[in-house]
Design a protein around this motif. Structure first.
Motif, short mmCIF file in Angstrom:
data_model
loop_
_atom_site.label_atom_id
_atom_site.label_comp_id
_atom_site.label_asym_id
_atom_site.label_seq_id
_atom_site.Cartn_x
_atom_site.Cartn_y
_atom_site.Cartn_z
N ALA A 75 0.80 -1.34 -0.13
CA ALA A 75 -0.03 -0.06 0.11
C ALA A 75 0.98 1.17 0.18
N ALA A 76 1.78 1.23 -0.83
CA ALA A 76 2.80 2.40 -0.90
C ALA A 76 3.13 2.81 -2.39
N PRO A 77 2.30 3.41 -2.96
CA PRO A 77 2.08 3.56 -4.37
C PRO A 77 3.14 4.30 -4.95
N GLU A 78 3.98 5.26 -3.84
CA GLU A 78 4.96 5.97 -4.50
C GLU A 78 6.20 5.42 -4.10
N ALA A 79 6.24 4.24 -3.70
CA ALA A 79 7.65 3.68 -3.22
C ALA A 79 8.74 3.60 -4.50
N ASP A 80 10.06 3.91 -4.00
CA ASP A 80 10.91 3.31 -4.88
C ASP A 80 11.35 1.83 -4.60
N VAL A 81 11.48 0.92 -5.77
CA VAL A 81 12.05 0.03 -5.21
C VAL A 81 13.03 -0.52 -6.15
N PHE A 82 14.13 -1.21 -5.47
CA PHE A 82 15.35 -1.55 -6.18
C PHE A 82 15.46 -3.01 -5.63
N PHE A 83 16.23 -3.77 -6.55
CA PHE A 83 16.31 -5.26 -6.36
C PHE A 83 17.97 -5.28 -6.27
N LEU A 84 18.44 -5.81 -5.06
CA LEU A 84 19.81 -6.19 -4.90
C LEU A 84 19.87 -7.39 -4.83
N VAL A 85 21.41 -7.96 -4.73
CA VAL A 85 21.42 -9.52 -4.69
C VAL A 85 21.62 -10.11 -3.18
N GLY A 86 22.17 -9.42 -2.44
CA GLY A 86 22.50 -10.07 -1.19
C GLY A 86 22.32 -9.26 0.02
N GLY A 87 22.35 -9.83 1.30
CA GLY A 87 22.00 -9.07 2.47
C GLY A 87 23.18 -8.05 2.86
N THR A 88 24.44 -8.52 3.16
CA THR A 88 25.33 -7.66 3.44
C THR A 88 25.42 -6.50 2.68
N GLN A 89 25.47 -6.78 1.17
CA GLN A 89 25.50 -5.92 0.30
C GLN A 89 24.40 -4.76 0.37
N THR A 90 23.23 -5.18 0.74
CA THR A 90 21.88 -4.33 0.68
C THR A 90 21.96 -3.61 1.81
N ASN A 91 22.57 -4.13 3.02
CA ASN A 91 22.52 -3.14 4.24
C ASN A 91 23.61 -2.14 3.97
N GLN A 92 24.83 -2.51 3.40
CA GLN A 92 25.68 -1.48 3.36
C GLN A 92 25.35 -0.55 2.41
N THR A 93 24.62 -0.84 1.28
CA THR A 93 24.32 0.16 0.31
C THR A 93 23.13 1.14 0.86
N ILE A 94 22.18 0.60 1.22
CA ILE A 94 21.18 1.36 2.26
C ILE A 94 21.73 2.35 2.88
N ILE A 95 22.46 1.78 3.86
CA ILE A 95 22.98 2.71 5.03
C ILE A 95 23.87 3.87 4.42
N ASP A 96 24.48 3.50 3.45
CA ASP A 96 25.41 4.54 2.80
C ASP A 96 24.42 5.62 2.01
N MET A 97 23.42 5.00 1.58
CA MET A 97 22.52 6.10 1.01
C MET A 97 21.77 7.10 2.04
N LEU A 98 21.78 6.47 2.94
CA LEU A 98 21.07 7.41 4.26
C LEU A 98 21.74 8.02 5.00
N LEU A 99 23.18 7.83 4.88
CA LEU A 99 23.91 8.63 6.08
C LEU A 99 24.72 9.90 5.30
#
Lengths: 372, 372, 372, 372
Positions: free
Chosen positions: C52-76
């Motif tokens: 129920a998030a019609p405006e969401a941006d969605v990305f598909f990444l490969v694995g968990g550590t990679q995803t955590n690293q990428t997201i956190i680097d985007m946020l900070l």
């Protein structure tokens, strides 16, 4: 240490005596740390005033590479690089400090083709004084608004540009690493291109005073503050023991500059030393007066070199002069004078740099000329 | 700036007058840049001698955070972190400079449980002088060999340790951030554990002089050079304008330290300033003598505080003293004296830091005591 | 490879057969790369709808550590760190990937004190089923809004906070590394604190399905999309060959996510594989149905374990179950079953993890129970 | 998605059917994670055998940029950069992934001057087939041992080289980004220069199969394993769903490759997927056979293009073919065929890339030719 006179660079001496005097006078004052003190405030105010930039954010850092790294890291998004001349200090001579902080240097070719060993037809129209034409004109080391625009346009025209490094800031040095200067018109064009693409323009002023006091410039410090997004006023090479005053004429592009400066190892505990030195330099026109001295001495040197028939290598309008010397004569010279090795010219000649500074005297020039 | 006497920290004044004098005397000598000069060589030689470490590699950097970052980055492989007390400077107060250069700080809990507002039973056996027992003993802020060993053993015992951060170096500060000191036996144990696991031991000596001259230490600078893999001798807080002398008693663990130092923005153009300052500090025992002055003044202060019945917060044997003050009295004090806010004690009391330094005089102590 | 049945983790099998089938069916379609294809679009649309998030941006990444690293680097911002439980995956088990990208993990203690070997008085009020009280309650591994608020308040209350690492995002995992879950009320409180300080809340959903389908949760995926700033829907552990779907319910906090993803080595050339897998998982409720299977099997397992009198270690309401086993019995078990070693309990007992997954069958549970 | 045939790249299809089959067959086997499984071991053994490198360390990573970043970070000291063609993938098309991990790319100019729109005098002596001379010869995109040696020599000859970025590894791609190939003699020369300076040579084999199976190569995979320090065997573009097999023929240059791989987000949880795919590709010569198919189809395409009189842009001996097309004709073509836009040729022409792959059929070529 002793003995030979040196023209090898403009950072071979301590500080202007007024600075040493004030350091001595204030030695036992107890001053708050990390740049929160009144000397830093006073210096920043004087700099704002001389720049006619009343809203400027001003920071005092220790050295050039550190300052370039910190500023560029403040300006760029993680996916951005900084555009610079391939001969720019950040591209060539900072041991990878920009890449160390995660950013690519996107280079624009800066060096005009060399007319080996002879006078070059000077397309730029800038007059080399006298009959001694330089191997390189006074345009060398610079980048043009057109080149920058082309780099940016090519980038965005590339379908794959999201897989490439975004141009995120433009770095110029003024004077350049070759002692050359941008004209006001050139700065205005660069500024216009940067504004057009919303890319900040950063001017490295490690030798700013020597540029501002050149006889062949139409650029004032107010022009710079008006045209760029950030620049710094070099102290290390212009009368201070060390220190660079970073000026964001509009606003520093981060909410928290202090931790960023600290992360880069650039937050001096006794920050007031920097404040005090820049306060002194921007009192009674000192920064400009001592810069003018270096220029006068450089002009005297240039005149002498030309009179003695030396081949000028770069037609530099500032405190760094470059000449071509026959290797045997250079050998003799080196017994009396320290100079900057610049590059090999050919098998029998070498290019050397001779730099004047805020403290160079007429006697120094006479001594040098006596050995040339 | 003017007015109030300050005991807020040990970096509120300029430099020892002999340093200012030599800066003035050598101001127009022309000296080679980037630490390649004879003053740096001379200072390094004197340091090697006083450390009884004839093979030591010595470098002169500008400030503490920068030095910690650069050294740790030199010591660690990319997959390694540095072990430190959770109250260690690198863990808590460097704005993430260690993480900025890619490394995790692996923390060991350092703070013994606090016996709120009353005397603590002193398990360490170290005698707090007189009847005024400190809230914290002189063990606070330290890490033990046993804790370090446990962290390393736990790490290697974990089946998944290749998915974790390897302990790659151990960081201690001496004096610690709380003014406390390791004993020689403790350093030997730490050194032994580090050697056992082939992990370098790094001692942050930002206030080293004040540790070495403490009346309650059995550790000499030669002991340190013998027991650690790298340490630095703080100048910023001990008589220099700025500067930290990094000593690798055996060998710097990289083939090319200079570009690494430069990448970290830590290579001062006029490196001889650092050489000259440390050369002065290590001539005629100056570094130790001025450190001893701070200790004497701290003892005087401590005695006065105890006589006046102040609650000592940490039983510090060095130049930083910590007391608990009632908030109203603190308000009065602050009209005359600048002090370091340390932390809230309870709703009506505050912990403050009072630091002496190389230049503190008996008159300063008397003045302070008159307001307490 | 062959032989023993494994409950060691939830990433020991390939993918749900419908995914394999669609990979086979589409094998020779020729699809555009780097996530620009229609399968990615379709999967993103389905995810937006289910959230129920019609405006969401969605990305598909490969694995968990990679995803955590990428997201956190985007946020900070560069001077910010991420707040996490000290047992959080980003704090403990990613080989320093967060620090590698320049950021500190600011830890909040998460582990409640352990009542060794016996039932713990369950302060949280959550009922451990049956008479077998767990050593740890179902609150272990979580962080509370109050703790996060305290960390932030303490940070800003510190006069020196500009010399410290700013709390710039909050990381939680749901389920946690211990299989435990936040309640809706807890998420709302965390969300409220984060909004109050304008700090994004990031939920690591590597095992999200198993949390959403727990019998003991009141949290829906819509709740998550409403309450956090970014989360991901784990595929690797829930039916996909690999892949994590990152959802920014409001907006991705960077103008150019693609180059950031690529810099982190996380931009898959054949991005459509990820799109196709998530499109399949979010067709006909598959993701939820297969997650529910793991939960049912875990309940069955838990019931069996309790009936046989095993000491439950953590009262986990999801697919990971933790028990204490006597070492001799464990030795026997290991001849037939692969399990996850968790930690040493005491000299004669070990804690092991038994994980069910999307493909676990009743027969698998029966087989396991026959060896227990 | 549907409809048009595509020659836009070699990563538009899934995987070779034998790979899909084995994924299906092994789907419910329960396999240990993170590359510790027997499929990875088996694949590594087969690769060691085919490379005649029995001591090789082999790792399986997910994608190209990630692999380049991880390998280069393993090879370099912090003060070192990687030498590459300015058109090399790491220099131009990885969104700054190398700089993100702290290293500069030191570029060597690779692009020979273009003889616009006409045949170029082919200095390299390599014969372009038939009468249709290419705009660029089959030397484009490569770097020479002489250029690399010059860069290194110039670096060490510079007095200031400790202020510059050390050349620490050499990166080549084979095939290059332009489909061109090094000869065995050229690789031997590069290898010799690298050995002379003790600098590792790294060969990016994202399209390795298409290079090895070219009709115009004398380089075998054993040659590569003999001559370079690390290379990878591309799977993404050659029959696998994804994956690159990294081979250090001698030894991986770090004690702990796993945490480094994990820090780079490159450690796949279900690592056996990579093992299984490479095990399949290196069983019964599959990797080479399917690579040969792409070459055969490219030859067929090239022949057809020449017969129809198309201007060949680059004389590529591998699976990527480049031609110059008139813009109006291109517009028509695009209604039926997807191609890779390469670059603008002039105002009325465009350069396009047509790539064959492991699955291209004669029918595909016929279809394409019918539209050309």
């Amino acid at each position: 240490m002793a003995g030979k006179i040196s023209f090898s660079s403009d950072y071979t001496k301590g500080a202007h005596p007024r600075i040493l005097q004030r350091l001595t006078e204030t030695n036992y004052e107890q001053i708050d740390g990390y740049g929160t003190d009144d000397y830093c405030k006073s210096a920043a105010d004087k700099i704002r005033k001389v720049c006619a930039a009343p809203e400027a954010d001003v920071f005092f850092l220790v050295g050039g590479t550190q300052t370039n790294q910190t500023i560029i890291d403040m300006l760029l998004e993680p996916y951005e690089g900084v555009v610079a001349a391939q001969t720019g200090h950040v591209a060539a001579h900072e041991a990878g400090a920009i890449e160390f902080s995660g950013h690519k240097v996107l280079t624009v070719p800066s060096l005009p083709r060399k007319s080996t060993g002879s006078a070059e037809s000077d397309e730029s129209g800038s007059a080399a004084s006298g009959s001694h034409r330089a191997v390189y004109s006074d345009q060398v080391g610079k980048i043009s608004a057109a080149e920058v625009k082309k780099l940016i346009d090519d980038f965005y025209a590339d379908d794959n540009h999201e897989h490439m490094v975004f141009p995120g800031a433009v770095y110029i040095s003024h004077p350049t690493e070759y002692g050359t200067l941008y004209s006001k018109a050139e700065l205005e064009e660069l500024s216009k291109v940067c504004k057009e693409y919303d890319i900040p323009l950063f001017l490295d002023g490690a030798r700013l005073g020597y540029g501002l006091m050149s006889k062949r410039t139409d650029v004032t410090i107010e022009d710079i503050a008006r045209l760029v997004d950030v620049f710094y006023i070099g102290g290390t090479k212009v009368g201070a023991l060390f220190g660079e005053a970073v000026v964001f004429p509009h606003k520093v592009p981060t909410r928290h500059p202090v931790p960023i400066i600290k992360q880069h190892g650039a937050l001096l505990a006794k920050g007031w030393l920097l404040g005090l030195m820049f306060d002194t330099l921007f009192t009674d026109n000192l920064y400009f007066d001592i810069s003018a001295n270096a220029i006068e001495m450089a002009e005297l040197l240039r005149k002498g070199l030309e009179e003695k028939g030396y081949q000028i290598y770069i037609d530099s309008p500032t405190n760094q002069q470059f000449i071509v010397m026959e290797n045997n004569r250079l050998q003799e010279l080196s017994e009396h004078v320290r100079y900057g090795f610049w590059e090999k010219f050919d098998d029998t000649h070498t290019v050397i740099r001779l730099a004047t500074d805020w403290a160079t005297t007429r006697e120094d020039i006479d001594t040098l000329m006596s050995f040339l």
